[in-house]
Design a protein around this motif. Structure first.
Motif, short mmCIF file in Angstrom:
data_model
loop_
_atom_site.label_atom_id
_atom_site.label_comp_id
_atom_site.label_asym_id
_atom_site.label_seq_id
_atom_site.Cartn_x
_atom_site.Cartn_y
_atom_site.Cartn_z
N THR A 310 26.26 10.56 -28.33
CA THR A 310 26.37 9.10 -28.48
C THR A 310 25.15 8.55 -29.20
O THR A 310 25.28 7.79 -30.17
N PHE A 311 23.95 8.93 -28.74
CA PHE A 311 22.75 8.38 -29.36
C PHE A 311 22.61 8.79 -30.82
O PHE A 311 22.19 8.00 -31.66
N LYS A 312 23.01 10.04 -31.12
CA LYS A 312 22.92 10.52 -32.51
C LYS A 312 23.75 9.65 -33.44
O LYS A 312 23.45 9.49 -34.62
N SER A 313 24.85 9.10 -32.90
CA SER A 313 25.77 8.36 -33.75
C SER A 313 25.33 6.90 -33.94
O SER A 313 25.97 6.15 -34.68
N GLY A 318 17.17 8.00 -34.96
CA GLY A 318 17.01 9.11 -35.88
C GLY A 318 17.38 10.40 -35.19
O GLY A 318 18.55 10.66 -34.85
N GLU A 319 16.37 11.20 -34.88
CA GLU A 319 16.62 12.48 -34.21
C GLU A 319 16.63 12.30 -32.70
O GLU A 319 16.03 11.36 -32.17
N ILE A 320 17.28 13.23 -32.02
CA ILE A 320 17.02 13.43 -30.60
C ILE A 320 15.99 14.56 -30.60
O ILE A 320 16.31 15.70 -30.99
N LEU A 321 14.77 14.23 -30.23
CA LEU A 321 13.66 15.17 -30.43
C LEU A 321 13.71 16.34 -29.45
O LEU A 321 14.22 16.20 -28.33
N GLN A 332 14.60 9.22 -30.69
CA GLN A 332 13.69 8.64 -31.68
C GLN A 332 14.31 7.41 -32.35
O GLN A 332 15.34 7.51 -33.02
N VAL A 333 13.65 6.27 -32.14
CA VAL A 333 14.12 5.02 -32.74
C VAL A 333 13.54 4.93 -34.15
O VAL A 333 12.38 5.26 -34.38
N VAL A 334 14.39 4.51 -35.10
CA VAL A 334 13.92 4.35 -36.49
C VAL A 334 14.09 2.90 -36.94
O VAL A 334 14.84 2.13 -36.33
N ASN A 335 13.37 2.52 -38.00
CA ASN A 335 13.55 1.16 -38.53
C ASN A 335 14.73 1.15 -39.52
O ASN A 335 15.41 2.17 -39.70
N LYS A 336 14.93 0.01 -40.17
CA LYS A 336 16.14 -0.09 -41.02
C LYS A 336 16.08 0.84 -42.22
O LYS A 336 17.10 1.12 -42.85
N ASN A 365 3.59 6.66 -28.31
CA ASN A 365 2.18 6.95 -28.59
C ASN A 365 1.81 8.41 -28.45
O ASN A 365 0.68 8.80 -28.71
N GLU A 366 2.75 9.22 -27.99
CA GLU A 366 2.43 10.64 -27.77
C GLU A 366 2.52 11.41 -29.09
O GLU A 366 3.33 11.08 -29.96
N TYR A 367 1.72 12.47 -29.16
CA TYR A 367 1.71 13.29 -30.37
C TYR A 367 3.13 13.79 -30.72
O TYR A 367 3.83 14.34 -29.86
N GLY A 368 3.53 13.55 -31.96
CA GLY A 368 4.83 14.04 -32.44
C GLY A 368 6.03 13.28 -31.90
O GLY A 368 7.17 13.70 -32.09
N CYS A 369 5.78 12.18 -31.20
CA CYS A 369 6.89 11.45 -30.57
C CYS A 369 7.05 10.04 -31.14
O CYS A 369 7.49 9.13 -30.43
N GLN A 370 6.67 9.83 -32.38
CA GLN A 370 6.74 8.49 -32.95
C GLN A 370 8.15 7.92 -32.79
O GLN A 370 9.15 8.60 -33.09
N GLY A 371 8.23 6.70 -32.30
CA GLY A 371 9.54 6.07 -32.06
C GLY A 371 10.23 6.59 -30.82
O GLY A 371 11.41 6.31 -30.60
N GLY A 372 9.50 7.34 -29.99
CA GLY A 372 10.15 8.05 -28.89
C GLY A 372 10.36 7.26 -27.61
O GLY A 372 9.46 6.59 -27.12
N LEU A 373 11.58 7.33 -27.10
CA LEU A 373 11.88 6.82 -25.77
C LEU A 373 12.43 7.98 -24.95
O LEU A 373 13.40 8.63 -25.37
N ARG A 374 11.82 8.24 -23.82
CA ARG A 374 12.33 9.32 -22.96
C ARG A 374 13.30 8.71 -21.97
O ARG A 374 12.96 7.78 -21.24
N ILE A 375 14.50 9.25 -21.96
CA ILE A 375 15.55 8.66 -21.14
C ILE A 375 16.10 9.72 -20.18
O ILE A 375 16.63 10.75 -20.60
#
Ligand SMILES: Cc1ncc(COP(=O)(O)O)c(C=O)c1O
Length: 401
Positions: A310-313, A318-321, A332-336, A365-375
């Motif tokens: 679902t999130f990928k679509s 962007g990616e599911i890291l 990973q949340v991306v801008n437009k 803010n974590e290394y390599g996790c730009q735009g990252g939300l852990r769910i």
């Protein structure tokens, strides 16, 4: 094979090695009139007939001072019954090589206290990783050496870890999180083996397997708990907080050699695991509970796959890291323009928590996790709400950058 020059005495803090453990009379005697530990012989102040509290009760005129039925008594300091059940469950050869503590957090802390000389020794961590390693190192006045994981799949940078270990003999502990938090990625067994067998490192390798039961095991990924018989420099930490659904009782287990376990156990507070926690922990290891745990893991893995798809679509994701081996995903949340955006991720995080009452974890803010939300993978109903609210916040934040 473990490094031939590994010598436990060289790694344990000298004051801990020399420690004369606290001994209670209860280490030797459990029966009869127990007036050795300054407990309350008139019993607990709690009304055990209260239907909201369900604890085993002493029978009238009960002379058996088993702490299971007498919460006015201190709990079993060794927790041997629990350890025996847990060893059987994990296929370990003996219950002796174990420490049971107040969650994995106590295991992590006590390992640092046993091996790290404050103000002198260091630990090595591999960001992004579980934040408590550094917090615990700071409280124990240990330095922290960081060797970031390799992107994009958050794997161990084995040559760099070896280089750091070789160059700095004050590193006593390597903390590997597998599956990682917040990465969700298992570290391959081969990479773990490489560090365990590295001749130039004389310290201890800790593998934190808090999320191990959510891994779909194969040759390269899965638990290394049974390796403790082969590697005298290995400690594996596990917990009942995740797959067993028992975060509230605070029960963590460190699995290691009998020698290391003996040292950790002599360092711990004598009655660190409460009787109610122990009772529930043992109940969790009944055939019925294990079957239920496995059933729930199956459901979580099913929901994890659904949520990933679902999130990928979604536009704005962007990616599911990582490799998604835990009971959570790192979205990973991306801008437009499709560029990872921690700013937008943070707005979504705050908007969801403040306005929609759906709380995820911001990890941008974590290394390599730009735009990252852990769910965390919630239950079926929670996940439906999550997706609905997440889409709403994506819409509300679309034009902000
Ligand atoms: C990687 C990792 N290790 C350990 C813990 C702590 O577990 P416990 O609840 O057993 O203290 C957590 C909790 O989130 C975790 O993510």
């Amino acid at each position: 094979m473990a490094p031939s020059n590994f010598n436990l005495k060289d790694v344990v803090r000298p004051n801990i090695w020399a420690l004369d453990p606290y001994r209670c009379a209860r280490d030797d005697y459990w029966e009869g009139i127990l007036i050795d530990a300054n407990e309350n012989g008139f019993g607990t102040c709690i009304n055990l007939d209260d239907s909201e509290i369900s604890l085993p009760k002493p029978k009238p005129n009960d002379k058996d001072m088993n702490s299971d039925t007498h919460i006015e008594r201190y709990p079993d300091p060794r927790q041997l019954d629990f350890k025996t059940l847990f060893a059987k469950f994990r296929g370990l050869s003996s219950p002796n090589g174990m420490f049971v503590g107040v969650g994995s957090d106590e295991s992590i802390d006590i390992i640092m206290r046993v091996f790290g000389v404050p103000g002198k020794d260091k630990i090595l961590v591999t960001p992004p990783t579980y934040g408590m390693y550094s917090v615990c190192a700071a409280t124990n006045d240990l330095g922290v050496v960081k060797v970031p994981l390799l992107l994009p799949n958050f794997q161990l940078d084995v040559p760099k870890v070896k280089e750091a270990l070789k160059n700095d003999p004050s590193i006593k502990l390597v903390l590997l999180c597998s599956p990682g938090n917040p990465t969700g990625s298992c570290i391959t067994k081969n990479d773990i083996r490489e560090i365990l067998e590295f001749e130039d490192f004389k310290g201890i390798v800790v593998v934190d397997e808090a999320y191990i039961d959510f891994v779909e095991e194969n040759e390269s990924k899965g638990s290394v708990a049974t390796w403790v018989n082969k590697y005298p420099n290995l400690i594996v930490t596990q917990t009942l907080s995740k797959s067993f659904g028992l975060a509230g009782i605070r029960c963590g287990i460190a699995i290691t050699s009998d020698e290391i376990a003996a040292i950790i156990n002599k360092t711990k507070a004598p009655y660190n695991v409460s009787t109610p926690a122990s009772l529930i922990a043992r109940k969790a290891l009944s055939d019925e509970s294990i079957a239920k745990m496995k059933e729930n893991i199956g459901k979580i893995i099913e929901e994890r796959t659904k949520l990933i798809n679902t999130f990928k679509s979604l536009d704005g994701v962007g990616e599911i890291l990582g490799t998604n081996d835990g009971n959570f995903i790192l979205v990973q949340v991306v801008n437009k323009n499709g560029v990872p955006s921690s700013n937008r991720a943070n707005k979504i995080y705050k908007g969801m928590a403040n306005n929609e009452k759906v709380v995820v974890r911001y990890r941008g803010n974590e290394y390599g996790c730009q735009g990252g939300l852990r769910i965390t993978i919630g239950n079926v109903e929670d996940n439906v709400v999550l997706v609905e609210k997440f889409k709403k916040l994506l819409n509300e934040t679309i034009d902000e950058e």
